[in-house]
Design a protein around this motif. Structure first.
Motif, PDB file in Angstrom:
ATOM      1  N   VAL A   1       0.711  -1.226   0.013  1.00 13.38           N
ATOM      2  CA  VAL A   1      -0.048   0.168   0.084  1.00 13.38           C
ATOM      3  C   VAL A   1       1.109   1.230   0.060  1.00 13.38           C
ATOM      4  CG1 VAL A   1      -1.783   1.064   1.162  1.00 13.38           C
ATOM      5  CG2 VAL A   1      -1.773  -1.304   1.393  1.00 13.38           C
ATOM      6  N   SER A   2       0.571   2.332  -0.943  1.00 15.10           N
ATOM      7  CA  SER A   2       1.141   3.634  -0.861  1.00 15.10           C
ATOM      8  C   SER A   2       0.106   4.530  -1.232  1.00 15.10           C
ATOM      9  CB  SER A   2       2.261   3.599  -2.055  1.00 15.10           C
ATOM     10  OG  SER A   2       1.688   3.303  -3.228  1.00 15.10           O
ATOM     11  N   ASN A   3       0.579   5.660  -0.853  1.00 16.66           N
ATOM     12  CA  ASN A   3      -0.526   6.801  -0.912  1.00 16.66           C
ATOM     13  C   ASN A   3       0.099   7.933  -1.777  1.00 16.66           C
ATOM     14  OD1 ASN A   3      -2.380   6.275   1.267  1.00 16.66           O
ATOM     15  ND2 ASN A   3      -0.938   6.384   2.332  1.00 16.66           N
ATOM     16  N   THR A   4      -0.769   8.637  -2.572  1.00 14.97           N
ATOM     17  CA  THR A   4      -0.328   9.550  -3.683  1.00 14.97           C
ATOM     18  C   THR A   4      -0.201  10.892  -2.680  1.00 14.97           C
ATOM     19  OG1 THR A   4      -2.513  10.472  -3.852  1.00 14.97           O
ATOM     20  CG2 THR A   4      -1.679   8.670  -5.469  1.00 14.97           C
ATOM     21  N   GLN A   5       0.405  11.845  -3.234  1.00 17.90           N
ATOM     22  CA  GLN A   5       0.599  13.182  -2.545  1.00 17.90           C
ATOM     23  C   GLN A   5      -0.717  13.937  -2.198  1.00 17.90           C
ATOM     24  OE1 GLN A   5       2.889  15.994  -5.078  1.00 17.90           O
ATOM     25  NE2 GLN A   5       4.832  14.880  -4.966  1.00 17.90           N
ATOM     26  N   ASN A   6      -1.609  13.718  -2.742  1.00 22.86           N
ATOM     27  CA  ASN A   6      -3.157  14.234  -2.165  1.00 22.86           C
ATOM     28  C   ASN A   6      -3.695  13.082  -1.219  1.00 22.86           C
ATOM     29  OD1 ASN A   6      -3.839  12.157  -3.774  1.00 22.86           O
ATOM     30  ND2 ASN A   6      -5.191  13.638  -5.194  1.00 22.86           N
ATOM     31  N   GLY A   7      -3.074  12.036  -0.823  1.00 16.84           N
ATOM     32  CA  GLY A   7      -3.518  11.117  -0.077  1.00 16.84           C
ATOM     33  C   GLY A   7      -4.392   9.928  -0.415  1.00 16.84           C
ATOM     34  N   ALA A   8      -4.706   9.830  -1.561  1.00 18.17           N
ATOM     35  CA  ALA A   8      -5.195   8.797  -2.278  1.00 18.17           C
ATOM     36  C   ALA A   8      -4.390   7.263  -2.202  1.00 18.17           C
ATOM     37  CB  ALA A   8      -5.602   8.782  -3.822  1.00 18.17           C
ATOM     38  N   LYS A   9      -5.312   6.486  -1.847  1.00 19.01           N
ATOM     39  CA  LYS A   9      -4.526   5.194  -1.556  1.00 19.01           C
ATOM     40  C   LYS A   9      -4.427   4.313  -2.762  1.00 19.01           C
ATOM     41  CE  LYS A   9      -5.815   2.972   2.102  1.00 19.01           C
ATOM     42  NZ  LYS A   9      -6.492   2.155   3.139  1.00 19.01           N
ATOM     43  N   ILE A  10      -3.010   3.866  -3.044  1.00 21.23           N
ATOM     44  CA  ILE A  10      -2.761   2.791  -4.187  1.00 21.23           C
ATOM     45  C   ILE A  10      -2.348   1.457  -3.444  1.00 21.23           C
ATOM     46  CG2 ILE A  10      -1.272   2.442  -6.231  1.00 21.23           C
ATOM     47  CD1 ILE A  10      -1.220   5.652  -6.148  1.00 21.23           C
ATOM     48  N   VAL A  11      -2.882   0.453  -4.031  1.00 23.58           N
ATOM     49  CA  VAL A  11      -2.569  -1.031  -3.700  1.00 23.58           C
ATOM     50  C   VAL A  11      -1.966  -1.615  -4.851  1.00 23.58           C
ATOM     51  CG1 VAL A  11      -3.629  -2.982  -2.660  1.00 23.58           C
ATOM     52  CG2 VAL A  11      -4.326  -0.973  -1.803  1.00 23.58           C
ATOM     53  N   ASN A  12      -0.762  -2.265  -4.635  1.00 27.27           N
ATOM     54  CA  ASN A  12      -0.160  -3.053  -5.683  1.00 27.27           C
ATOM     55  C   ASN A  12      -0.302  -4.427  -5.244  1.00 27.27           C
ATOM     56  OD1 ASN A  12       1.255  -1.120  -7.644  1.00 27.27           O
ATOM     57  ND2 ASN A  12       1.601  -0.592  -5.802  1.00 27.27           N
ATOM     58  N   LEU A  13      -0.495  -5.223  -6.262  1.00 24.92           N
ATOM     59  CA  LEU A  13      -0.755  -6.805  -6.021  1.00 24.92           C
ATOM     60  C   LEU A  13       0.169  -7.679  -7.127  1.00 24.92           C
ATOM     61  CD1 LEU A  13      -4.486  -7.241  -5.728  1.00 24.92           C
ATOM     62  CD2 LEU A  13      -3.235  -7.085  -3.961  1.00 24.92           C
ATOM     63  N   ARG A  14       0.657  -8.845  -6.873  1.00 28.33           N
ATOM     64  CA  ARG A  14       1.311  -9.635  -7.555  1.00 28.33           C
ATOM     65  C   ARG A  14       0.581 -11.056  -7.688  1.00 28.33           C
ATOM     66  NH1 ARG A  14       5.041  -9.315 -10.929  1.00 28.33           N
ATOM     67  NH2 ARG A  14       6.470 -11.092 -10.270  1.00 28.33           N
ATOM     68  N   LEU A  15      -0.153 -11.155  -8.712  1.00 33.75           N
ATOM     69  CA  LEU A  15      -1.225 -12.403  -8.895  1.00 33.75           C
ATOM     70  C   LEU A  15      -0.561 -13.401  -9.877  1.00 33.75           C
ATOM     71  CD1 LEU A  15      -4.037 -13.029  -8.102  1.00 33.75           C
ATOM     72  CD2 LEU A  15      -4.771 -12.065 -10.572  1.00 33.75           C
ATOM     73  N   ALA A  16      -0.450 -14.636  -9.518  1.00 29.10           N
ATOM     74  CA  ALA A  16      -0.182 -15.649 -10.201  1.00 29.10           C
ATOM     75  C   ALA A  16      -1.473 -16.486 -10.778  1.00 29.10           C
ATOM     76  CB  ALA A  16       0.565 -16.669  -9.431  1.00 29.10           C
ATOM     77  N   THR A  17      -1.294 -16.906 -12.152  1.00 28.49           N
ATOM     78  CA  THR A  17      -2.555 -17.467 -12.708  1.00 28.49           C
ATOM     79  C   THR A  17      -1.463 -18.925 -13.062  1.00 28.49           C
ATOM     80  OG1 THR A  17      -2.216 -16.569 -14.912  1.00 28.49           O
ATOM     81  CG2 THR A  17      -4.185 -15.749 -13.211  1.00 28.49           C
ATOM     82  N   SER A  18      -2.025 -20.076 -13.028  1.00 25.86           N
ATOM     83  CA  SER A  18      -1.637 -21.305 -13.589  1.00 25.86           C
ATOM     84  C   SER A  18      -2.377 -22.076 -14.699  1.00 25.86           C
ATOM     85  CB  SER A  18      -1.135 -22.047 -12.422  1.00 25.86           C
ATOM     86  OG  SER A  18      -0.601 -21.460 -11.387  1.00 25.86           O
ATOM     87  N   ASP A  19      -1.615 -22.846 -15.138  1.00 29.02           N
ATOM     88  CA  ASP A  19      -2.254 -23.562 -16.282  1.00 29.02           C
ATOM     89  C   ASP A  19      -1.496 -24.989 -16.291  1.00 29.02           C
ATOM     90  OD1 ASP A  19      -3.746 -24.464 -18.629  1.00 29.02           O
ATOM     91  OD2 ASP A  19      -2.199 -23.715 -19.888  1.00 29.02           O
ATOM     92  N   SER A  20      -2.225 -26.158 -16.378  1.00 28.40           N
ATOM     93  CA  SER A  20      -1.346 -27.372 -16.136  1.00 28.40           C
ATOM     94  C   SER A  20      -2.085 -28.430 -17.148  1.00 28.40           C
ATOM     95  CB  SER A  20      -1.631 -28.098 -15.006  1.00 28.40           C
ATOM     96  OG  SER A  20      -2.988 -28.330 -14.577  1.00 28.40           O
ATOM     97  N   TRP A  21      -1.258 -29.148 -17.745  1.00 27.91           N
ATOM     98  CA  TRP A  21      -1.860 -29.947 -19.011  1.00 27.91           C
ATOM     99  C   TRP A  21      -0.774 -31.196 -19.004  1.00 27.91           C
ATOM    100  CZ3 TRP A  21       1.457 -26.010 -19.327  1.00 27.91           C
ATOM    101  CH2 TRP A  21       2.620 -26.048 -19.837  1.00 27.91           C
TER     102      TRP A  21
END
Length: 156
Positions: free
Chosen positions: A20-40
C-alpha cells in the motif's frame, strides 16, 4: 467497428501481501502480484506440465483498495476485472523502461475474494465470500438471488 474494449479478467492467487502506498493528495494505491497457473498432460511423454504467469495489478479504486488492504494476504484467491495499461519511464541510465499492469480504477472494476473469511485469518469468522465492485453507488454488496426469488409468472 465503432470503439474498442480493454477488459482483463483474472482468477489467481496472490504471490505476496498487498503493498500500500499513498499519492501526494492522500489517495490510496494498492499493488498486487497475482499468479495464474495452467496445467496439462504432455501428449508425447504423458508427464504433467505446469506454467505460471505473474501479473502486476494496481488498484486505484478507494473502496477496492481498502478491501484489498484489509482482507487480502499472500495466497488469497481472487477474481478481478480491470484494464491493461502500459507505463513508461526513464531509468537511472536514461534508458526507456516499460511495464504493463492490470489497473482497477473507479469504474468498471471488480474484485471478488474467493476464499472464505476464516481461511488463514484468525481474526475473521464465518464462511462468507466478499464481493466488491465499483458502480455508480460505489459499493455493490448485494447477496446472491435464490431460485425462489426468481420464480415469477413469466409465461414461457
Amino acid at each position: 467497428m465503432a470503439g474498442s474494449i480493454n477488459k482483463v479478467i483474472l482468477v489467481g492467487n496472490l504471490g505476496a501481501d498487498p503493498t500500500v502506498s499513498n499519492t501526494q493528495n492522500g489517495a490510496k494505491i494498492v499493488n498486487l502480484r497475482l499468479a495464474t497457473s495452467d496445467s496439462w498432460k504432455d501428449k508425447t511423454t504423458g508427464e504433467r506440465k505446469d506454467r505460471t504467469e505473474w501479473h502486476r495489478v494496481v488498484i486505484f479504486n478507494p473502496q477496492l483498495a481498502d478491501t484489498a488492504e484489509k482482507y487480502l494476504r499472500k495466497g488469497s484467491k481472487v477474481y478481478l476485472e480491470g484494464q491493461l495499461q502500459t507505463r513508461s519511464w526513464k531509468d537511472n541510465n536514461g534508458n526507456d523502461r516499460y511495464t504493463t499492469e492490470v489497473v482497477l480504477q473507479s469504474f468498471n472494476s471488480t474484485l471478488v475474494m474467493l476464499d472464505s473469511r476464516n481461511s488463514g485469518d484468525a481474526t475473521a469468522a464465518g464462511d462468507e465470500v466478499f464481493a466488491t465492485s465499483s458502480s455508480a453507488s460505489g459499493w455493490d454488496n448485494s447477496s446472491a438471488t435464490t431460485p425462489s426469488e426468481l420464480d415469477d409468472d413469466i409465461p414461457f
